[in-house]
Motif scaffolding. Structure first.
Motif, PDB file in Angstrom:
ATOM      1  N   UNK A 156      82.665  29.750  22.558  1.00 24.93           N
ATOM      2  CA  UNK A 156      83.643  30.450  21.258  1.00 24.93           C
ATOM      3  C   UNK A 156      82.672  30.945  20.733  1.00 24.93           C
ATOM      4  N   UNK A 157      83.496  31.828  19.537  1.00 20.99           N
ATOM      5  CA  UNK A 157      82.684  32.393  18.617  1.00 20.99           C
ATOM      6  C   UNK A 157      81.662  31.456  17.855  1.00 20.99           C
ATOM      7  N   UNK A 158      82.157  30.431  17.589  1.00 18.97           N
ATOM      8  CA  UNK A 158      81.345  29.390  16.806  1.00 18.97           C
ATOM      9  C   UNK A 158      80.117  28.987  17.797  1.00 18.97           C
ATOM     10  N   UNK A 159      80.233  29.064  18.979  1.00 16.44           N
ATOM     11  CA  UNK A 159      79.107  28.581  19.882  1.00 16.44           C
ATOM     12  C   UNK A 159      78.094  29.699  19.733  1.00 16.44           C
ATOM     13  N   UNK A 160      78.631  31.259  19.916  1.00 15.38           N
ATOM     14  CA  UNK A 160      77.660  32.111  19.703  1.00 15.38           C
ATOM     15  C   UNK A 160      76.870  32.194  18.570  1.00 15.38           C
ATOM     16  N   UNK A 175      92.398  27.089  21.702  1.00 15.64           N
ATOM     17  CA  UNK A 175      92.201  27.514  20.079  1.00 15.64           C
ATOM     18  C   UNK A 175      90.762  27.918  20.280  1.00 15.64           C
ATOM     19  N   UNK A 176      90.057  28.390  21.554  1.00 18.25           N
ATOM     20  CA  UNK A 176      88.813  29.098  21.504  1.00 18.25           C
ATOM     21  C   UNK A 176      88.999  30.505  21.803  1.00 18.25           C
ATOM     22  N   UNK A 177      88.411  31.332  20.903  1.00 21.46           N
ATOM     23  CA  UNK A 177      88.366  32.632  21.350  1.00 21.46           C
ATOM     24  C   UNK A 177      86.920  32.955  21.765  1.00 21.46           C
ATOM     25  N   UNK A 178      86.820  33.910  22.991  1.00 28.35           N
ATOM     26  CA  UNK A 178      85.380  34.257  23.426  1.00 28.35           C
ATOM     27  C   UNK A 178      85.292  35.790  23.344  1.00 28.35           C
ATOM     28  N   UNK A 179      83.993  36.327  23.376  1.00 28.37           N
ATOM     29  CA  UNK A 179      83.842  37.500  23.248  1.00 28.37           C
ATOM     30  C   UNK A 179      83.116  38.155  24.595  1.00 28.37           C
ATOM     31  N   UNK A 180      83.435  39.672  24.540  1.00 28.53           N
ATOM     32  CA  UNK A 180      82.934  40.416  25.585  1.00 28.53           C
ATOM     33  C   UNK A 180      82.650  41.728  25.139  1.00 28.53           C
ATOM     34  N   UNK A 181      81.830  42.379  25.561  1.00 27.18           N
ATOM     35  CA  UNK A 181      81.429  43.618  25.195  1.00 27.18           C
ATOM     36  C   UNK A 181      82.411  44.785  25.894  1.00 27.18           C
ATOM     37  N   UNK A 236      88.344  37.477  24.233  1.00 27.73           N
ATOM     38  CA  UNK A 236      88.753  36.941  25.604  1.00 27.73           C
ATOM     39  C   UNK A 236      89.311  35.451  25.480  1.00 27.73           C
ATOM     40  N   UNK A 237      90.270  35.170  25.996  1.00 22.41           N
ATOM     41  CA  UNK A 237      90.601  33.884  26.092  1.00 22.41           C
ATOM     42  C   UNK A 237      89.645  32.793  26.428  1.00 22.41           C
ATOM     43  N   UNK A 284      84.337  31.582  29.203  1.00 20.24           N
ATOM     44  CA  UNK A 284      85.414  30.957  28.325  1.00 20.24           C
ATOM     45  C   UNK A 284      85.027  29.469  27.586  1.00 20.24           C
ATOM     46  N   UNK A 285      83.938  29.393  28.335  1.00 24.25           N
ATOM     47  CA  UNK A 285      83.367  27.726  27.866  1.00 24.25           C
ATOM     48  C   UNK A 285      82.699  27.992  26.347  1.00 24.25           C
TER      49      UNK A 285
END
Length: 134
Positions: A47-51, A87-93, A81-82, A44-45
């Protein structure tokens, strides 16, 4: 060095024949994205922009990558994922994509013989005048 090259060839052939993994092999940056998402596993730390910030192979626009991510979310291979922030959306497989990726790498690691996966290495013949024929 030969072992590393053979492993890379095995990876390309395995991934290229896998319906779920193939879209990620189309561009180097999408393969890198897949590996980053797998490593961070919905942390969760990030987000998509971080990726996108962490992609070192990024040669296309961020919009192209966002569209790629959106398409993977729509097909269910990426899960949203939250994040730690609202406001941050994270990703998982997805479980299926994670299993396919891990199986692929397991097959690469465990492959001991080239012939087991249909790789024919060229034979070299040295002639007296030091030419090499393929």
């Amino acid at each position: 060095m030969d072992t590393l090259l053979i492993q890379e060839l095995i990876k390309v052939r395995l991934v290229g024949s896998n319906k779920m993994l193939r879209p990620f092999l189309q561009r180097l940056e999408t393969w890198e994205l897949l590996l980053i998402v797998h490593m961070l596993s919905g942390d969760g730390r990030y987000g998509i922009e971080d990726y996108l910030e962490n992609l070192q192979t990024l040669k296309c626009t961020r919009l192209t990558m966002r569209n790629f991510i959106r398409d993977r979310i729509a097909e269910g291979t990426f899960l949203v994922t939250k994040g730690d922030k609202k406001s941050r959306k994270s990703l998982a497989l997805s479980d299926e994509l994670q299993r396919e990726l891990e199986e692929c790498f397991g097959m690469i690691k465990s492959t001991s013989g080239y012939g087991a996966i249909g790789i024919q290495l060229p034979t070299f013949q040295t002639q007296s005048n030091s030419e090499i024929k393929l």
